[in-house]
Motif scaffolding. Structure first.
Motif, mmCIF file in Angstrom:
data_model
loop_
_atom_site.group_PDB
_atom_site.id
_atom_site.type_symbol
_atom_site.label_atom_id
_atom_site.label_comp_id
_atom_site.label_asym_id
_atom_site.label_seq_id
_atom_site.Cartn_x
_atom_site.Cartn_y
_atom_site.Cartn_z
ATOM 1 N N MET A 1 28.270 26.725 36.083
ATOM 2 C CA MET A 1 28.159 25.307 36.356
ATOM 3 C C MET A 1 29.537 24.666 36.485
ATOM 4 S SD MET A 1 25.644 22.823 34.329
ATOM 5 C CE MET A 1 25.497 21.130 34.810
ATOM 6 N N GLY A 2 30.584 25.437 36.641
ATOM 7 C CA GLY A 2 31.923 24.910 36.729
ATOM 8 C C GLY A 2 32.325 24.430 38.104
ATOM 9 N N ASP A 3 31.573 24.730 39.142
ATOM 10 C CA ASP A 3 31.930 24.367 40.500
ATOM 11 C C ASP A 3 31.352 23.020 40.881
ATOM 12 O OD1 ASP A 3 31.303 27.769 41.375
ATOM 13 O OD2 ASP A 3 33.205 26.853 40.815
ATOM 14 N N THR A 4 31.945 22.434 41.960
ATOM 15 C CA THR A 4 31.394 21.197 42.488
ATOM 16 C C THR A 4 29.983 21.482 42.947
ATOM 17 O OG1 THR A 4 33.584 20.463 43.164
ATOM 18 C CG2 THR A 4 31.720 19.407 44.225
ATOM 19 N N GLN A 5 29.093 20.553 42.684
ATOM 20 C CA GLN A 5 27.688 20.780 42.963
ATOM 21 C C GLN A 5 27.015 19.467 43.291
ATOM 22 O OE1 GLN A 5 26.526 22.332 39.189
ATOM 23 N NE2 GLN A 5 26.380 20.322 38.265
ATOM 24 N N ARG A 6 25.803 19.560 43.719
ATOM 25 C CA ARG A 6 24.974 18.392 43.896
ATOM 26 C C ARG A 6 24.510 17.966 42.504
ATOM 27 N NH1 ARG A 6 20.157 18.554 48.172
ATOM 28 N NH2 ARG A 6 20.657 16.515 49.014
ATOM 29 N N PRO A 7 24.648 16.702 42.153
ATOM 30 C CA PRO A 7 24.271 16.279 40.797
ATOM 31 C C PRO A 7 22.794 16.512 40.504
ATOM 32 C CG PRO A 7 25.486 14.534 41.918
ATOM 33 C CD PRO A 7 25.183 15.596 42.930
ATOM 34 N N THR A 8 22.527 17.064 39.333
ATOM 35 C CA THR A 8 21.154 17.214 38.860
ATOM 36 C C THR A 8 20.897 16.106 37.852
ATOM 37 O OG1 THR A 8 21.783 18.625 37.009
ATOM 38 C CG2 THR A 8 21.295 19.743 39.102
ATOM 39 N N VAL A 9 19.666 15.957 37.474
ATOM 40 C CA VAL A 9 19.330 14.945 36.468
ATOM 41 C C VAL A 9 20.098 15.233 35.181
ATOM 42 C CG1 VAL A 9 17.469 13.990 35.050
ATOM 43 C CG2 VAL A 9 17.077 14.450 37.468
ATOM 44 N N ARG A 10 20.131 16.505 34.781
ATOM 45 C CA ARG A 10 20.845 16.863 33.540
ATOM 46 C C ARG A 10 22.337 16.593 33.658
ATOM 47 N NH1 ARG A 10 18.796 22.733 31.863
ATOM 48 N NH2 ARG A 10 20.785 23.076 32.823
ATOM 49 N N SER A 11 22.947 16.960 34.785
ATOM 50 C CA SER A 11 24.392 16.758 34.914
ATOM 51 C C SER A 11 24.738 15.273 34.981
ATOM 52 C CB SER A 11 24.963 17.517 36.114
ATOM 53 O OG SER A 11 24.478 17.009 37.333
ATOM 54 N N ARG A 12 23.886 14.479 35.634
ATOM 55 C CA ARG A 12 24.137 13.027 35.661
ATOM 56 C C ARG A 12 23.988 12.430 34.265
ATOM 57 N NH1 ARG A 12 21.012 13.109 40.561
ATOM 58 N NH2 ARG A 12 19.270 12.324 39.352
ATOM 59 N N ARG A 13 22.993 12.891 33.518
ATOM 60 C CA ARG A 13 22.782 12.401 32.146
ATOM 61 C C ARG A 13 23.975 12.769 31.258
ATOM 62 N NH1 ARG A 13 20.821 9.012 28.546
ATOM 63 N NH2 ARG A 13 20.076 9.971 26.656
ATOM 64 N N LEU A 14 24.413 14.026 31.350
ATOM 65 C CA LEU A 14 25.574 14.460 30.577
ATOM 66 C C LEU A 14 26.792 13.620 30.943
ATOM 67 C CD1 LEU A 14 27.021 16.395 28.632
ATOM 68 C CD2 LEU A 14 27.334 17.951 30.577
ATOM 69 N N GLY A 15 27.025 13.434 32.230
ATOM 70 C CA GLY A 15 28.165 12.634 32.670
ATOM 71 C C GLY A 15 28.115 11.211 32.153
ATOM 72 N N MET A 16 26.925 10.616 32.190
ATOM 73 C CA MET A 16 26.762 9.247 31.693
ATOM 74 C C MET A 16 27.099 9.167 30.207
ATOM 75 S SD MET A 16 23.286 6.965 31.496
ATOM 76 C CE MET A 16 22.700 7.977 30.148
ATOM 77 N N SER A 44 36.466 12.335 36.408
ATOM 78 C CA SER A 44 35.521 11.492 37.122
ATOM 79 C C SER A 44 34.352 12.315 37.656
ATOM 80 C CB SER A 44 36.228 10.771 38.273
ATOM 81 O OG SER A 44 35.306 10.021 39.026
ATOM 82 N N LYS A 45 34.640 13.499 38.181
ATOM 83 C CA LYS A 45 33.578 14.367 38.695
ATOM 84 C C LYS A 45 32.637 14.813 37.576
ATOM 85 C CE LYS A 45 36.177 15.954 42.655
ATOM 86 N NZ LYS A 45 36.900 17.069 43.280
ATOM 87 N N LEU A 46 33.176 15.043 36.390
ATOM 88 C CA LEU A 46 32.314 15.372 35.247
ATOM 89 C C LEU A 46 31.411 14.198 34.909
ATOM 90 C CD1 LEU A 46 34.762 17.160 32.794
ATOM 91 C CD2 LEU A 46 32.855 18.191 34.027
ATOM 92 N N GLU A 47 31.994 13.009 34.902
ATOM 93 C CA GLU A 47 31.253 11.816 34.499
ATOM 94 C C GLU A 47 30.212 11.385 35.531
ATOM 95 O OE1 GLU A 47 34.035 8.773 33.377
ATOM 96 O OE2 GLU A 47 34.588 9.825 31.521
ATOM 97 N N THR A 48 30.363 11.806 36.772
ATOM 98 C CA THR A 48 29.358 11.478 37.790
ATOM 99 C C THR A 48 28.359 12.609 37.996
ATOM 100 O OG1 THR A 48 30.796 12.256 39.574
ATOM 101 C CG2 THR A 48 30.859 9.883 39.053
ATOM 102 N N GLY A 49 28.603 13.730 37.336
ATOM 103 C CA GLY A 49 27.685 14.853 37.422
ATOM 104 C C GLY A 49 27.894 15.756 38.608
#
Length: 82
Positions: A1-16, A44-49
């Motif tokens: 999960m370390g690469d740039t990706q399309r945000p998932t619900v989980r990644s957006r939640r984690l970022g938030m 910023s990319k982490l925080e946006t998922g």
């Protein structure tokens, strides 16, 4: 999960949640990036998922943000899982 990706619900939640923790500590994106030895762009990319985070990096971030509750940490680790 370390690469740039399309945000998932989980990644957006984690970022938030990571952004909220940063803001609750009164840190700007630039200050937090310096604290975490990251670029503002990568944070910023982490925080946006749009970018994932591996457990060791997340552990370091939570240590720096002084998140000590085991249940809180485990919930965040679960969101970060592949």
């Amino acid at each position: 999960m370390g690469d740039t990706q399309r945000p998932t619900v989980r990644s957006r939640r984690l970022g938030m949640l990571l952004r909220r923790m940063r803001e609750e500590r009164g840190l700007t994106l630039q200050q937090a990036a310096r604290l975490l030895n990251r670029t503002p762009s990568s944070l910023s990319k982490l925080e946006t998922g749009t970018r994932g985070i591996r457990r060791p990096a997340l552990e370091n971030m939570l240590d720096r943000y002084e998140v000590s509750g085991t249940a809180d940490r485990e919930a965040l680790f679960a969101l970060a899982r592949d």
